[in-house]
Design a protein around this motif. Structure first.
Motif, PDB file in Angstrom:
ATOM      1  N   ALA A  13     -29.570   7.756  24.452  1.00  0.00           N
ATOM      2  CA  ALA A  13     -30.442   7.315  25.594  1.00  0.00           C
ATOM      3  C   ALA A  13     -31.379   6.019  25.359  1.00  0.00           C
ATOM      4  N   SER A  43     -19.448  -4.049  20.566  1.00  0.00           N
ATOM      5  CA  SER A  43     -20.014  -3.228  21.904  1.00  0.00           C
ATOM      6  C   SER A  43     -19.644  -1.918  21.806  1.00  0.00           C
ATOM      7  N   ALA A  44     -20.736  -1.173  21.184  1.00  0.00           N
ATOM      8  CA  ALA A  44     -20.207   0.159  20.997  1.00  0.00           C
ATOM      9  C   ALA A  44     -20.186   0.861  22.313  1.00  0.00           C
ATOM     10  N   PHE A  63     -36.286   6.992  19.424  1.00  0.00           N
ATOM     11  CA  PHE A  63     -36.125   8.104  18.501  1.00  0.00           C
ATOM     12  C   PHE A  63     -35.464   9.304  19.533  1.00  0.00           C
ATOM     13  N   GLU A  90     -26.541  12.957  21.384  1.00  0.00           N
ATOM     14  CA  GLU A  90     -27.328  12.460  22.558  1.00  0.00           C
ATOM     15  C   GLU A  90     -27.638  10.970  22.304  1.00  0.00           C
TER      16      GLU A  90
HETATM   17  N1  LIG Z   1     -25.004  -2.852  27.160  1.00  0.00           N
HETATM   18  C1  LIG Z   1     -24.719  -2.157  25.916  1.00  0.00           C
HETATM   19  N2  LIG Z   1     -25.810  -0.846  25.649  1.00  0.00           N
HETATM   20  C2  LIG Z   1     -25.419  -0.250  24.622  1.00  0.00           C
HETATM   21  C3  LIG Z   1     -24.596  -0.521  23.388  1.00  0.00           C
HETATM   22  N3  LIG Z   1     -24.596   0.336  22.755  1.00  0.00           N
HETATM   23  C4  LIG Z   1     -25.533   1.337  23.131  1.00  0.00           C
HETATM   24  N4  LIG Z   1     -26.209   0.853  24.221  1.00  0.00           N
HETATM   25  C5  LIG Z   1     -27.256   1.602  24.739  1.00  0.00           C
HETATM   26  O1  LIG Z   1     -28.529   1.591  24.090  1.00  0.00           O
HETATM   27  C6  LIG Z   1     -29.345   2.668  24.619  1.00  0.00           C
HETATM   28  C7  LIG Z   1     -29.605   3.235  23.009  1.00  0.00           C
HETATM   29  O2  LIG Z   1     -28.387   3.787  22.610  1.00  0.00           O
HETATM   30  P1  LIG Z   1     -28.448   4.997  21.487  1.00  0.00           P
HETATM   31  O3  LIG Z   1     -26.963   5.163  20.925  1.00  0.00           O
HETATM   32  O4  LIG Z   1     -28.880   6.369  21.833  1.00  0.00           O
HETATM   33  O5  LIG Z   1     -29.550   4.241  20.359  1.00  0.00           O
HETATM   34  P2  LIG Z   1     -29.769   4.939  19.044  1.00  0.00           P
HETATM   35  O6  LIG Z   1     -29.800   3.627  17.890  1.00  0.00           O
HETATM   36  O7  LIG Z   1     -29.111   5.957  18.461  1.00  0.00           O
HETATM   37  O8  LIG Z   1     -31.376   5.163  19.166  1.00  0.00           O
HETATM   38  P3  LIG Z   1     -32.167   6.207  18.385  1.00  0.00           P
HETATM   39  O9  LIG Z   1     -31.458   7.651  18.331  1.00  0.00           O
HETATM   40  O10 LIG Z   1     -33.499   6.524  19.350  1.00  0.00           O
HETATM   41  O11 LIG Z   1     -32.643   5.518  17.178  1.00  0.00           O
HETATM   42  C8  LIG Z   1     -28.399   3.399  25.424  1.00  0.00           C
HETATM   43  O12 LIG Z   1     -28.926   3.317  26.618  1.00  0.00           O
HETATM   44  C9  LIG Z   1     -26.982   2.963  25.213  1.00  0.00           C
HETATM   45  O13 LIG Z   1     -26.395   3.626  26.324  1.00  0.00           O
HETATM   46  C10 LIG Z   1     -23.436  -1.528  23.920  1.00  0.00           C
HETATM   47  O14 LIG Z   1     -22.926  -1.846  22.970  1.00  0.00           O
HETATM   48  N5  LIG Z   1     -24.005  -2.298  25.043  1.00  0.00           N
END
Ligand SMILES: Nc1nc2c(ncn2[C@@H]2O[C@H](COP(=O)(O)OP(=O)(O)OP(=O)(O)O)[C@@H](O)[C@H]2O)c(=O)[nH]1
Ligand SMILES: [Mg+2]
Length: 395
Positions: free
Chosen positions: A28, A251-252, A32, A26
């Motif tokens: 988002a 940029s993941a 969390f 997931e």
């Molecule tokens: N522009 C941009 N957005 C990103 C990038 N990587 C992740 N996002 C966005 O950042 C948001 C959070 O991404 P997640 O991968 O869910 O983040 P997380 O660190 O796992 O978050 P938690 O599980 O809540 O701790 C999402 O809307 C992604 O699409 C990126 O490289 N560039």
């Protein structure tokens, strides 16, 4: 080897994880999103030796594209960490335990400045503070574990051992955190306390815990969301504030888009490359999205950074090497698979270590190793190099 992805909420840990593993997790924009840890297999990229032998390999594990060999490594994505996590804030201590088995951390930092300390939307957030608080929380996590047993443990260890074996006792006691003897030795050296450990002040135990954590869980920073607004400026700030830390832009999100497009047959893309080629039928929207990735990411950073970060963590940071079991006369196994294996070994491993790694019998009955390239015989103590191809000859 296990690579742990850490960071505050919403920085893109799960996006990085999904881009690297293509596992369904997931993602988002609210904090969390991830609660339970995700485990998966990512890959480090190694220049395959098959081309040197004019062959085409058939990997048992991982895959190979145009002599770019992708060797599996275990990855773990955990819940976001907030200030106070070591005292139970956010999702608290539980997932810190999940991290204990990691050998190295990739700290995913949001360098776009669009999320605050708790992962909520923000503007112009300076990421330097995120690095400081996360490291503090990890240090406190180690400190709390140490404190629980320190007085009793250190007194007993001192009675039973001299200075050298105190490090062994610490490594044994905290082996669950993957603390090794050399980590302890180096932490003791850094601390350089006149007091014996059982008489350390709380500050000294904290300093020791922090040093031990740095040794046992070395950390590289993936400066994520490098495709957005203030990224370049914020990467500059990070580099200035943490000159001794390895920081790599990535940029993941872009990597995930490219890998999914490649999987769907829309583009030809080798992970880690700075280019792709459209080969399928793409809509105008998809085309615009791909062009944006090329313009804002690939052309600026020479790639999305995801593959580079994994490679840096394993090869440059942990100093592992990739070794191919191969015989000069026969590259295939009994099933006809060419160069089926490529293993990751700690740097400094010898030919004998490699033999034991393959099988205890190979180690016990070792006669020599043969370099598959030069056909030269090598002794037990030969120190392996990255991308060596060796046959082990046994009695
Ligand atoms: N522009 C941009 N957005 C990103 C990038 N990587 C992740 N996002 C966005 O950042 C948001 C959070 O991404 P997640 O991968 O869910 O983040 P997380 O660190 O796992 O978050 P938690 O599980 O809540 O701790 C999402 O809307 C992604 O699409 C990126 O490289 N560039
Ligand atoms: Mg997540």
């Amino acid at each position: 080897m296990l690579i742990g992805l850490v960071g505050k909420p919403s920085v893109g840990k799960s996006t990085f994880f999904k881009a690297a593993t293509l596992a369904e997790v997931e993602i988002a924009s609210y904090p969390f999103t991830t609660i339970k840890p995700n485990h998966g297999v990512g890959y480090v990229k190694v220049e395959c030796i098959d081309k040197e032998f004019n062959a085409k390999c058939n990997p048992n594990h991982g895959f190979c594209i145009n002599s770019h060999r992708f060797v599996p490594v275990d990855l773990m994505d955990v819940a976001g960490l907030v200030p106070g996590a070591s005292e139970g804030k956010g999702l608290g201590n539980k997932f810190l335990d999940d991290l204990s088995k990691a050998d190295v951390f990739i700290h995913i930092v949001d360098v776009s400045g669009t999320t605050d300390t708790e992962g909520k939307p923000a503007q112009n957030h300076n990421p330097c503070g995120d690095v400081v608080f996360l490291e503090n929380e990890l240090d406190k996590w180690f400190f709390n574990i140490l404190m629980k047993v320190w007085k009793g443990f250190s007194r007993k260890a001192e009675q039973e051992s001299d200075k050298g074996s105190f490090a062994v006792a610490v490594a044994k006691q905290f082996s669950g955190l993957k603390v090794k003897e050399e980590h302890t030795k180096s932490a003791l050296l850094k601390l350089n306390s006149k007091n014996s450990p059982s008489r350390w002040t709380e500050n000294e135990i904290m300093a020791f815990a922090s040093e031990l954590r740095k040794q046992a869980k070395p950390m590289i920073i993936a400066a994520n969301k490098a495709d957005l607004g203030n990224a370049e400026e914020n990467i500059g700030k990070l580099e200035e504030a943490f000159p001794d830390t390895m920081i790599y832009p990535c940029s993941a999100d872009s990597e995930l888009a490219l890998r999914e497009a490649s999987k769907a047959g829309l583009i030809e893309y080798i992970p880690g490359d700075d280019k792709f080629q459209i080969i399928g039928k793409v809509t105008e929207k998809q085309k615009a999205g791909l062009e944006k990735i090329k313009r804002d990411v690939l052309d600026v950073y020479s790639g999305t950074g995801v593959q580079e970060v994994l490679n840096l963590a394993v090869f440059d940071f942990l100093k592992y090497i990739a070794v191919f079991p191969a015989s000069a006369n026969k590259l295939a196994d009994s099933k006809g698979n060419v160069l089926p294996d490529c293993f990751l070994l700690p740097g400094g491993s010898t030919a004998l270590d490699f033999a034991y790694f393959l099988h205890t019998d190979f180690g016990n009955n070792f006669i020599k190793a043969i370099d598959a390239r030069t056909k030269k015989a090598l002794g037990k103590s030969y120190v392996l190099k990255h991308r060596d191809a060796l046959e082990i000859v046994t009695r």
